[in-house]
Design an enzyme around this catalytic site. Sequence first.
Site, PDB file in Angstrom:
ATOM      1  N   LYS A   1      -0.998  -6.872  -7.677  1.00 50.84           N
ATOM      2  CA  LYS A   1      -1.197  -8.105  -6.889  1.00 50.84           C
ATOM      3  C   LYS A   1      -2.599  -8.663  -7.155  1.00 50.84           C
ATOM      4  O   LYS A   1      -2.778  -9.852  -7.363  1.00 50.84           O
ATOM      5  CB  LYS A   1      -0.972  -7.772  -5.415  1.00 50.84           C
ATOM      6  CG  LYS A   1      -1.692  -8.612  -4.412  1.00 50.84           C
ATOM      7  CD  LYS A   1      -0.999  -9.912  -4.186  1.00 50.84           C
ATOM      8  CE  LYS A   1      -1.591 -10.732  -3.078  1.00 50.84           C
ATOM      9  NZ  LYS A   1      -3.000 -10.560  -2.814  1.00 50.84           N
TER      10      LYS A   1
ATOM     11  N   VAL B   1       4.637  -5.761  -4.603  1.00 45.94           N
ATOM     12  CA  VAL B   1       5.760  -5.714  -3.650  1.00 45.94           C
ATOM     13  C   VAL B   1       5.810  -7.084  -2.966  1.00 45.94           C
ATOM     14  O   VAL B   1       4.773  -7.625  -2.565  1.00 45.94           O
ATOM     15  CB  VAL B   1       5.568  -4.590  -2.610  1.00 45.94           C
ATOM     16  CG1 VAL B   1       6.729  -4.568  -1.621  1.00 45.94           C
ATOM     17  CG2 VAL B   1       5.441  -3.238  -3.319  1.00 45.94           C
TER      18      VAL B   1
ATOM     19  N   HIS C   1       0.837  -1.209   0.000  1.00 44.91           N
ATOM     20  CA  HIS C   1       0.000   0.000   0.000  1.00 44.91           C
ATOM     21  C   HIS C   1       0.872   1.259   0.000  1.00 44.91           C
ATOM     22  O   HIS C   1       0.578   2.239  -0.691  1.00 44.91           O
ATOM     23  CB  HIS C   1      -0.870   0.051   1.265  1.00 44.91           C
ATOM     24  CG  HIS C   1      -1.861  -1.065   1.383  1.00 44.91           C
ATOM     25  ND1 HIS C   1      -1.810  -2.005   2.390  1.00 44.91           N
ATOM     26  CD2 HIS C   1      -2.933  -1.382   0.623  1.00 44.91           C
ATOM     27  CE1 HIS C   1      -2.821  -2.848   2.254  1.00 44.91           C
ATOM     28  NE2 HIS C   1      -3.512  -2.502   1.187  1.00 44.91           N
TER      29      HIS C   1
END
Length: 282
Positions: A146, A173, A34
């Site tokens: 994602k 990530v 985030h």
Amino acid sequence: MQVLGTIKGFRAARRDAAGPVGLVPTMGALHAGHLSLVRRARAACSTVALSIFVNPTQFGPGEDLARYPRPIERDLQLAEDAGVDLVFHPSAEEMYPPGFATFIEVGGPASRWEGEHRPGHFRGVATVVAKLLVITTPQQAFFGEKDFQQLTVVRRMAADLALPVEIIACPIVREADGLALSSRNVYLSPAERPHGAALYRALQEGRRRVAAGERQASTIRAAILAVLREAPGVRPEYVAIVEPQSLEPLERIEGPARALIAARLGSVRLIDNVSLADEGLL
Ligand code: PAF
């Protein structure tokens, strides 16, 4: 940083906001994934808005709505440290007042994969994202790759409804071992956690096969599944090789292609994906 709990309050703060606004929609339990979206928004926009709302309509019966982590004080601290200007943190009643009866149904890329395994999920996602976009009126909205199908569905909806917003995709990530960051990773037990990396290992095997010249999607899919099945406790739900905009399955890889995985590890459902044929790979 201002924290607004009502639509009216947010709109008033938004009116005073400087320049282009970037929205990072989240369900909270913020992690480095985030924060990478916030950084992207910070670099591109004068005002960064972050929404934190655990959206009940995107959870199916028996899913983890009740236990979904809600560490709001920590989230607000992380948001402030990351340079967020406006946080929209509404209650469920604010977003879904009594009598609420309007939903957005996306077909096409929402139909398969998560759409089949989580019926109603994308109806909830599309509805809340549309409402968040209407409330916050950003110039750009930032979504992680994602949830690749979610990103594709949101893009489709924004294009179909001519929403005046640019949807920006941001890279996944990962932890050092390859596990994609997700707020749900906290559910993994210490014994399960190392096996979570199997999804990325399997996807890497898919990429390796394509780079070595394999073009038959069924062969690549089988290679991915074989790696997943070696990992203790990992139960694949689907492995798909798809065209990245329609998310329709491919028979052969002749152009852009994405591999998507959903798998259960203990009680936790994990998803991950990679591009199989990005620049220079074919
Ligand atoms: O990806 C998420 O966190 C959610 O699905 C979103 C986009 C914030 C909608 O509730």
